[in-house]
Design a protein around this motif. Structure first.
Motif, PDB file in Angstrom:
ATOM      1  N   ILE A  16      23.132   3.099  -8.665  1.00 16.86           N
ATOM      2  CA  ILE A  16      24.434   2.497  -8.966  1.00 16.86           C
ATOM      3  C   ILE A  16      24.235   1.141  -9.633  1.00 16.86           C
ATOM      4  O   ILE A  16      24.893   0.827 -10.631  1.00 16.86           O
ATOM      5  CB  ILE A  16      25.282   2.375  -7.682  1.00 16.86           C
ATOM      6  N   LYS A  17      23.304   0.351  -9.112  1.00 15.02           N
ATOM      7  CA  LYS A  17      23.046  -0.988  -9.670  1.00 15.02           C
ATOM      8  C   LYS A  17      22.619  -0.913 -11.133  1.00 15.02           C
ATOM      9  O   LYS A  17      23.077  -1.710 -11.952  1.00 15.02           O
ATOM     10  CB  LYS A  17      21.983  -1.719  -8.859  1.00 15.02           C
ATOM     11  N   ILE A  18      21.753   0.044 -11.457  1.00 14.94           N
ATOM     12  CA  ILE A  18      21.265   0.129 -12.840  1.00 14.94           C
ATOM     13  C   ILE A  18      22.148   1.036 -13.706  1.00 14.94           C
ATOM     14  O   ILE A  18      21.829   1.297 -14.855  1.00 14.94           O
ATOM     15  CB  ILE A  18      19.789   0.593 -12.903  1.00 14.94           C
ATOM     16  N   LYS A  19      23.234   1.522 -13.100  1.00 17.41           N
ATOM     17  CA  LYS A  19      24.210   2.363 -13.803  1.00 17.41           C
ATOM     18  C   LYS A  19      23.561   3.627 -14.376  1.00 17.41           C
ATOM     19  O   LYS A  19      23.799   4.009 -15.520  1.00 17.41           O
ATOM     20  CB  LYS A  19      24.915   1.555 -14.887  1.00 17.41           C
ATOM     21  N   HIS A  21      13.355   8.507   5.878  1.00 15.96           N
ATOM     22  CA  HIS A  21      13.394   9.189   4.588  1.00 15.96           C
ATOM     23  C   HIS A  21      14.805   9.144   4.003  1.00 15.96           C
ATOM     24  O   HIS A  21      14.997   8.823   2.823  1.00 15.96           O
ATOM     25  CB  HIS A  21      12.909  10.633   4.761  1.00 15.96           C
ATOM     26  N   THR A  22      15.789   9.444   4.835  1.00 12.40           N
ATOM     27  CA  THR A  22      17.176   9.411   4.376  1.00 12.40           C
ATOM     28  C   THR A  22      17.587   7.987   4.015  1.00 12.40           C
ATOM     29  O   THR A  22      18.299   7.770   3.030  1.00 12.40           O
ATOM     30  CB  THR A  22      18.109  10.006   5.448  1.00 12.40           C
ATOM     31  N   SER A  23      17.107   7.020   4.763  1.00 10.64           N
ATOM     32  CA  SER A  23      17.399   5.618   4.470  1.00 10.64           C
ATOM     33  C   SER A  23      16.880   5.219   3.089  1.00 10.64           C
ATOM     34  O   SER A  23      17.561   4.514   2.335  1.00 10.64           O
ATOM     35  CB  SER A  23      16.782   4.723   5.550  1.00 10.64           C
ATOM     36  N   VAL A  24      15.691   5.676   2.751  1.00  5.38           N
ATOM     37  CA  VAL A  24      15.132   5.369   1.424  1.00  5.38           C
ATOM     38  C   VAL A  24      15.985   6.023   0.335  1.00  5.38           C
ATOM     39  O   VAL A  24      16.258   5.413  -0.702  1.00  5.38           O
ATOM     40  CB  VAL A  24      13.652   5.811   1.308  1.00  5.38           C
ATOM     41  N   HIS A  25      16.427   7.258   0.562  1.00  2.35           N
ATOM     42  CA  HIS A  25      17.288   7.907  -0.441  1.00  2.35           C
ATOM     43  C   HIS A  25      18.609   7.157  -0.596  1.00  2.35           C
ATOM     44  O   HIS A  25      19.154   7.080  -1.702  1.00  2.35           O
ATOM     45  CB  HIS A  25      17.515   9.382  -0.103  1.00  2.35           C
ATOM     46  N   TRP A  26      19.127   6.592   0.488  1.00  3.14           N
ATOM     47  CA  TRP A  26      20.333   5.783   0.404  1.00  3.14           C
ATOM     48  C   TRP A  26      20.071   4.560  -0.484  1.00  3.14           C
ATOM     49  O   TRP A  26      20.886   4.211  -1.334  1.00  3.14           O
ATOM     50  CB  TRP A  26      20.776   5.357   1.802  1.00  3.14           C
ATOM     51  N   LYS A  27      18.908   3.921  -0.309  1.00  2.00           N
ATOM     52  CA  LYS A  27      18.549   2.767  -1.143  1.00  2.00           C
ATOM     53  C   LYS A  27      18.364   3.198  -2.601  1.00  2.00           C
ATOM     54  O   LYS A  27      18.706   2.456  -3.520  1.00  2.00           O
ATOM     55  CB  LYS A  27      17.296   2.091  -0.611  1.00  2.00           C
ATOM     56  N   MET A  28      17.830   4.396  -2.814  1.00  2.00           N
ATOM     57  CA  MET A  28      17.674   4.911  -4.177  1.00  2.00           C
ATOM     58  C   MET A  28      19.042   5.144  -4.827  1.00  2.00           C
ATOM     59  O   MET A  28      19.217   4.881  -6.021  1.00  2.00           O
ATOM     60  CB  MET A  28      16.850   6.195  -4.169  1.00  2.00           C
ATOM     61  N   LEU A  29      19.999   5.634  -4.044  1.00  2.00           N
ATOM     62  CA  LEU A  29      21.358   5.807  -4.563  1.00  2.00           C
ATOM     63  C   LEU A  29      21.946   4.448  -4.944  1.00  2.00           C
ATOM     64  O   LEU A  29      22.504   4.293  -6.035  1.00  2.00           O
ATOM     65  CB  LEU A  29      22.245   6.492  -3.520  1.00  2.00           C
ATOM     66  N   GLN A  30      21.806   3.468  -4.078  1.00  9.39           N
ATOM     67  CA  GLN A  30      22.306   2.128  -4.372  1.00  9.39           C
ATOM     68  C   GLN A  30      21.633   1.541  -5.615  1.00  9.39           C
ATOM     69  O   GLN A  30      22.287   0.894  -6.437  1.00  9.39           O
ATOM     70  CB  GLN A  30      22.094   1.209  -3.166  1.00  9.39           C
ATOM     71  N   PHE A  31      20.334   1.789  -5.743  1.00 13.89           N
ATOM     72  CA  PHE A  31      19.598   1.323  -6.918  1.00 13.89           C
ATOM     73  C   PHE A  31      20.159   1.983  -8.182  1.00 13.89           C
ATOM     74  O   PHE A  31      20.369   1.323  -9.197  1.00 13.89           O
ATOM     75  CB  PHE A  31      18.111   1.650  -6.763  1.00 13.89           C
ATOM     76  N   LEU A  33       9.576  -1.979   1.646  1.00 14.66           N
ATOM     77  CA  LEU A  33      11.008  -2.250   1.504  1.00 14.66           C
ATOM     78  C   LEU A  33      11.269  -3.731   1.252  1.00 14.66           C
ATOM     79  O   LEU A  33      12.166  -4.081   0.475  1.00 14.66           O
ATOM     80  CB  LEU A  33      11.769  -1.777   2.746  1.00 14.66           C
ATOM     81  N   GLU A  34      10.488  -4.603   1.870  1.00 17.34           N
ATOM     82  CA  GLU A  34      10.624  -6.046   1.622  1.00 17.34           C
ATOM     83  C   GLU A  34      10.277  -6.379   0.172  1.00 17.34           C
ATOM     84  O   GLU A  34      10.993  -7.151  -0.480  1.00 17.34           O
ATOM     85  CB  GLU A  34       9.711  -6.836   2.553  1.00 17.34           C
ATOM     86  N   ILE A  35       9.177  -5.811  -0.315  1.00 18.88           N
ATOM     87  CA  ILE A  35       8.764  -6.069  -1.698  1.00 18.88           C
ATOM     88  C   ILE A  35       9.810  -5.510  -2.666  1.00 18.88           C
ATOM     89  O   ILE A  35      10.134  -6.124  -3.682  1.00 18.88           O
ATOM     90  CB  ILE A  35       7.363  -5.492  -1.982  1.00 18.88           C
ATOM     91  N   PHE A  36      10.345  -4.334  -2.339  1.00 19.56           N
ATOM     92  CA  PHE A  36      11.432  -3.756  -3.145  1.00 19.56           C
ATOM     93  C   PHE A  36      12.597  -4.732  -3.231  1.00 19.56           C
ATOM     94  O   PHE A  36      13.082  -5.046  -4.320  1.00 19.56           O
ATOM     95  CB  PHE A  36      11.888  -2.419  -2.534  1.00 19.56           C
ATOM     96  N   LYS A  37      13.036  -5.230  -2.083  1.00 17.89           N
ATOM     97  CA  LYS A  37      14.184  -6.136  -2.028  1.00 17.89           C
ATOM     98  C   LYS A  37      13.908  -7.419  -2.818  1.00 17.89           C
ATOM     99  O   LYS A  37      14.766  -7.880  -3.577  1.00 17.89           O
ATOM    100  CB  LYS A  37      14.514  -6.464  -0.572  1.00 17.89           C
ATOM    101  N   ASP A  38      12.717  -7.982  -2.653  1.00 19.46           N
ATOM    102  CA  ASP A  38      12.362  -9.205  -3.377  1.00 19.46           C
ATOM    103  C   ASP A  38      12.393  -8.977  -4.886  1.00 19.46           C
ATOM    104  O   ASP A  38      12.938  -9.794  -5.636  1.00 19.46           O
ATOM    105  CB  ASP A  38      10.977  -9.705  -2.971  1.00 19.46           C
ATOM    106  N   ASN A  39      11.807  -7.876  -5.337  1.00 20.17           N
ATOM    107  CA  ASN A  39      11.796  -7.572  -6.766  1.00 20.17           C
ATOM    108  C   ASN A  39      13.197  -7.306  -7.291  1.00 20.17           C
ATOM    109  O   ASN A  39      13.530  -7.683  -8.410  1.00 20.17           O
ATOM    110  CB  ASN A  39      10.873  -6.386  -7.056  1.00 20.17           C
ATOM    111  N   LEU A  40      14.006  -6.644  -6.482  1.00 15.78           N
ATOM    112  CA  LEU A  40      15.384  -6.361  -6.884  1.00 15.78           C
ATOM    113  C   LEU A  40      16.159  -7.667  -7.058  1.00 15.78           C
ATOM    114  O   LEU A  40      16.885  -7.833  -8.042  1.00 15.78           O
ATOM    115  CB  LEU A  40      16.049  -5.466  -5.830  1.00 15.78           C
ATOM    116  N   GLN A  41      15.976  -8.602  -6.139  1.00 14.75           N
ATOM    117  CA  GLN A  41      16.657  -9.898  -6.229  1.00 14.75           C
ATOM    118  C   GLN A  41      16.202 -10.691  -7.452  1.00 14.75           C
ATOM    119  O   GLN A  41      16.975 -11.460  -8.023  1.00 14.75           O
ATOM    120  CB  GLN A  41      16.425 -10.710  -4.959  1.00 14.75           C
ATOM    121  N   GLN A  42      14.949 -10.479  -7.852  1.00  9.95           N
ATOM    122  CA  GLN A  42      14.414 -11.171  -9.032  1.00  9.95           C
ATOM    123  C   GLN A  42      14.687 -10.394 -10.314  1.00  9.95           C
ATOM    124  O   GLN A  42      14.227 -10.771 -11.387  1.00  9.95           O
ATOM    125  CB  GLN A  42      12.914 -11.395  -8.860  1.00  9.95           C
TER     126      GLN A  42
END
Length: 94
Positions: A64-67, A52-62, A19-28
């Motif tokens: 939305i970010k990439i439209k 598991h549900t938390s990851v799906h929430w992050k996938m939903l946010q992702f 999740l940290e690496i995900f966040k770092d890559n997303l910020q970059q």
């Protein structure tokens, strides 16, 4: 259906690292790498309803970010089912 209540301590650092690496890559704005690490966190978290549900929430946010309407629409039922599993699990441990 059996749910494991808590992610084992030995897995938590691997899950958090992905999740940290995900966040770092997303910020970059390295979206492809970010998604890869989010998928890895998803694999680690599959047996553990809250994570598991938390990851799906992050996938939903992702999504939305990439439209990506495909990603957003795909995550909504997963979040609903994940939420139901968590509620059922919480009632089963009473």
């Amino acid at each position: 259906m059996n749910f494991t209540i808590k992610m084992p301590n030995k897995l938590i650092p691997f899950y958090q690292k992905e999740l940290e690496i995900f966040k770092d890559n997303l910020q970059q704005d390295n979206l492809q790498n970010a998604w890869c690490h989010l998928e890895r966190a998803h694999i680690i978290a599959q047996k553990y309803p809250c994570e598991h549900t938390s990851v799906h929430w992050k996938m939903l946010q992702f999504g939305i970010k990439i439209k990506s309407s495909k990603e957003v629409i795909g995550q909504i039922p997963r979040l609903l089912v994940g939420g139901v599993k968590i509620i059922c699990w919480s009632y089963s441990i009473r």
